[in-house]
Design an enzyme around this catalytic site. Structure first.
Site, short mmCIF file in Angstrom:
data_model
loop_
_atom_site.label_atom_id
_atom_site.label_comp_id
_atom_site.label_asym_id
_atom_site.label_seq_id
_atom_site.Cartn_x
_atom_site.Cartn_y
_atom_site.Cartn_z
CG HIS A 80 0.71 2.32 -9.76
ND1 HIS A 80 0.29 1.92 -8.50
CD2 HIS A 80 -0.31 3.07 -10.28
CE1 HIS A 80 -0.93 2.41 -8.27
NE2 HIS A 80 -1.31 3.11 -9.33
CG ASP A 131 -2.01 1.01 1.17
OD1 ASP A 131 -2.30 1.50 0.07
OD2 ASP A 131 -2.60 1.30 2.22
CG LEU A 185 9.92 -17.07 -2.59
CD1 LEU A 185 9.71 -17.07 -1.08
CD2 LEU A 185 10.39 -15.69 -3.07
#
Length: 257
Positions: free
Chosen positions: A49, A32, A143
């Protein structure tokens, strides 16, 4: 250590385990603050962004180095479609560029990419790229990077309930026999480790419809940093806070019995 202050030294997996037991296997991140970061720097939201994508790259690298088994990122919620069309277009373009430029590198590093959420037909190119990422990395054992795209926690639970209802209608399951494990097994995250830690950046303190079922006993850490500025030191701070928590899962501390 007060949340908001950067750690003075790098924390490796061995330090984390000595400080407070085993570290989290599965970390989820609500990324956020891109828009606020851009506004604070006098830049368009699109630049926020773009810088956010760079933070994703840093976070994946840090998670691998710190020995985290699974990372789930909230990339695009089902509610985000209400944003202006131009911003949605920019977000989709960034997602496409990220997959095209980073997928081979992630594959080389043995990262497995998974997508959760409801498939959305509005952009077939995005959908095809997401499916390509899953297929290419399907057998990787490093991962687990899960991307929540067009995702909403309530919708996920609803879809899981519908799966179980279909099993009941087909006579393969009795309603009275449904357990929590059955519902958990019908969720998008069924084959991931239990969620241990949720990190949210920007200082906001809510889940925003993210992994609602999975977060029931996860530790929540809210950091004041805006997502484009997130890096390994902030991840380490969240892990250090997690290490200090006493996870009881509804039970008592052994010393209190």
């Amino acid at each position: 250590m007060k949340l908001g202050a950067r750690p003075s030294a790098s924390i490796g997996p061995e330090k984390m385990s000595r400080a407070g037991g085993a570290g989290p296997r599965h970390v989820a991140i609500i990324m956020d603050g891109n828009g606020r970061w851009a506004r604070a720097h006098g830049l368009p939201r699109a630049e926020g962004h773009r810088r956010g994508v760079e933070a994703v790259r840093r976070t994946i690298a840090a998670a691998r180095e710190l020995g985290i088994e699974a990372v789930t990122i909230y990339s695009f919620s089902s509610e985000n479609w209400s944003r202006p069309a131009a911003e949605i277009g920019e977000l989709m373009s960034l997602l496409k560029r990220f997959i095209r430029s980073d997928l081979r590198d992630l594959h080389t590093k043995n990262v497995r990419v998974r997508i959760i959420g409801e498939r959305h037909p509005s952009d077939n190119e995005v959908q095809a790229l997401l499916e390509e990422a899953e297929e290419l990395t399907r057998h990787n054992t490093g991962l687990n990077l899960t991307v929540a795209f067009n995702y909403g926690g309530r919708n996920e639970i609803l879809r899981a309930a519908r799966k179980l209802a279909a099993e009941i209608a087909a006579g393969r399951l009795e309603a009275s026999q449904i357990s929590e494990q059955d519902l958990a097994g019908a969720l998008d995250t069924a084959d991931l480790p239990p969620l241990d830690l949720v990190i949210r950046t920007s200082g906001e303190q809510r889940l925003s419809n993210f992994l609602l079922w999975q977060s029931a006993y996860a530790e929540l850490v809210f950091l004041p940093v805006l997502w484009p500025d997130f890096d390994r030191s902030w991840l380490e701070q969240a892990l250090a806070e997690y290490a200090r928590r006493d996870r009881r899962f509804g039970g008592l501390d052994p010393t209190e019995r």
